[in-house]
Design a protein around this motif. Structure first.
Motif, PDB file in Angstrom:
ATOM      1  N   THR A 149      -2.627   7.723  -1.885  1.00 42.53           N
ATOM      2  CA  THR A 149      -1.503   7.120  -1.169  1.00 42.53           C
ATOM      3  C   THR A 149      -1.615   5.603  -1.255  1.00 42.53           C
ATOM      4  O   THR A 149      -2.725   5.067  -1.351  1.00 42.53           O
ATOM      5  CB  THR A 149      -1.470   7.579   0.310  1.00 42.53           C
ATOM      6  OG1 THR A 149      -0.327   6.996   0.943  1.00 42.53           O
ATOM      7  CG2 THR A 149      -2.703   7.170   1.090  1.00 42.53           C
ATOM      8  N   ASP A 163       0.651   9.752  -5.802  1.00 46.79           N
ATOM      9  CA  ASP A 163       1.718   9.397  -4.846  1.00 46.79           C
ATOM     10  C   ASP A 163       1.776   7.891  -4.606  1.00 46.79           C
ATOM     11  O   ASP A 163       2.431   7.438  -3.664  1.00 46.79           O
ATOM     12  CB  ASP A 163       1.486  10.123  -3.507  1.00 46.79           C
ATOM     13  CG  ASP A 163       1.834  11.605  -3.624  1.00 46.79           C
ATOM     14  OD1 ASP A 163       2.512  11.984  -4.601  1.00 46.79           O
ATOM     15  OD2 ASP A 163       1.408  12.379  -2.745  1.00 46.79           O
ATOM     16  N   LYS A 167       8.888   8.498   1.174  1.00 41.59           N
ATOM     17  CA  LYS A 167       7.779   8.795   0.256  1.00 41.59           C
ATOM     18  C   LYS A 167       8.242   9.115  -1.181  1.00 41.59           C
ATOM     19  O   LYS A 167       7.573   8.759  -2.151  1.00 41.59           O
ATOM     20  CB  LYS A 167       7.007   9.982   0.833  1.00 41.59           C
ATOM     21  CG  LYS A 167       5.671  10.199   0.210  1.00 41.59           C
ATOM     22  CD  LYS A 167       4.909  11.323   0.872  1.00 41.59           C
ATOM     23  CE  LYS A 167       3.722  11.678  -0.001  1.00 41.59           C
ATOM     24  NZ  LYS A 167       3.136  12.956   0.307  1.00 41.59           N
ATOM     25  N   HIS A 168       9.422   9.746  -1.305  1.00 40.51           N
ATOM     26  CA  HIS A 168       9.843  10.183  -2.647  1.00 40.51           C
ATOM     27  C   HIS A 168      10.619   9.095  -3.393  1.00 40.51           C
ATOM     28  O   HIS A 168      11.059   9.325  -4.520  1.00 40.51           O
ATOM     29  CB  HIS A 168      10.711  11.449  -2.539  1.00 40.51           C
ATOM     30  CG  HIS A 168      12.037  11.221  -1.874  1.00 40.51           C
ATOM     31  ND1 HIS A 168      12.170  11.031  -0.518  1.00 40.51           N
ATOM     32  CD2 HIS A 168      13.289  11.105  -2.401  1.00 40.51           C
ATOM     33  CE1 HIS A 168      13.440  10.841  -0.223  1.00 40.51           C
ATOM     34  NE2 HIS A 168      14.144  10.863  -1.347  1.00 40.51           N
TER      35      HIS A 168
END
Ligand code: NDP
Ligand code: 8X3
Length: 258
Positions: free
Chosen positions: A136, A179, A233-234
């Motif tokens: 992350t 991510d 997040k996407h």
């Protein structure tokens, strides 16, 4: 929606201009700040201001990002203190001089290449492994319109910002499958200490850069950085160009009376 609260945001070049404005906006949304620059007095003053205004947690480190060993030992300090940045804003940078290549000054070239390219690399290399381990994070690189279009006597500065754009792409590619997000924010003219530094303290010449039009303010760029970091997040905004309305590219800048 506030997706920033409680996140650790590391900003290089936080003692002035765009970096300082980023610190203020992230503090106002409840981020924990880690601020980096060379001028300690500026950082100390900013941290105490932010604490008064927002009561948040801010730490600062005096660091020259162009010094590889300094960056490495600072990164070890961060690890010892278990400071794990969720967001890195690679903002520290400068232009030094404005001369045609055939008249260029070697020390100007070194300063720009060492800060804008190598400094960004050293800090990213120090912070990215932790982000990869945690799968992350978000790296925001402050590029420039100078990384899209070269202008007269901009040669080496423009080359460093073209390099930032290449590294922004390189990071996105190398982090494929993770991510971790990587974004470049590329502004046109912003009224900061940038021109004072470029013209080595010549205030008159620096002021001329911003005469006759409304340049971007550091807060305008900080708002863009905040927007990019606050996306869900996407969503990964890979490159964002932000210009004063009066400036369409380095050659088309409408000044009053021209
Ligand atoms: P400022 O001169 O106001 O701020 C530059 C910041 O970078 C200062 O905080 C300075 O802190 C820091 N810095 C410079 N060298 C180092 C170093 N070796 N190690 C650590 N920190 C360093 O200019 P801006 O806010 O305008 O510049 C920020 C970024 O925005 C730069 O990357 C610049 O290229 C980019 N940019 C600027 C534009 C403009 O028109 N102003 C347009 C497009 C991009 P200290 O001196 O305390 O170390
Ligand atoms: C700084 C702005 O005018 O040099 O990147 O392109 S400019």
């Amino acid at each position: 929606m506030n997706r920033i609260e409680g996140k650790t945001v590391l900003i290089t070049g936080a003692s002035s201009g765009i970096g300082r404005a980023c610190a203020r906006v992230f503090a106002s949304y409840g981020a924990r700040l880690v601020l980096v620059a060379r001028r300690e007095d500026r950082l100390a003053e900013l941290v105490s201001k932010l604490e008064n205004e927002h009561g948040g947690q801010a730490k600062y480190f005096c660091l020259d990002v162009s010094k590889r060993e300094e960056v490495q030992s600072w990164a070890e300090k961060l690890q010892q203190k278990t400071i794990e940045p969720d967001v890195l804003v690679n903002n520290a940078g400068l232009a030094s001089g404005l001369s045609r290549l055939q008249e260029g000054d070697f020390s100007d070239w070194d300063r720009m290449i060492d800060t804008n390219i190598k400094g960004l690399l050293y800090v990213s290399r120090a912070i990215l492994p932790g982000m990869v381990k945690r799968n992350t994070g978000h790296i925001v690189n402050i590029g420039s319109i100078a990384g899209h279009i070269v202008y007269p006597a901009g040669n080496v500065y423009c080359a460093t910002k073209f390099a930032v754009r290449a590294l922004n792409d390189g990071m996105n590619i190398d982090l494929y499958g993770t991510d971790i997000k990587v974004s470049s924010i590329d502004p046109g003219a912003v009224q900061t200490e940038f021109s004072r530094v470029r013209f080595k303290g010549d205030e008159k010449r620096a002021a001329k850069t911003y005469e006759g039009f409304k340049p971007l303010q550091p807060e305008d760029v900080a708002d863009a950085v905040f927007y990019v970091v606050n996306t869900p997040k996407h969503v990964n905004i890979q490159d964002l160009i932000i210009m004063p309305t009066a400036q369409r590219n380095p050659y088309l800048l409408k000044r009053r009376g021209e």
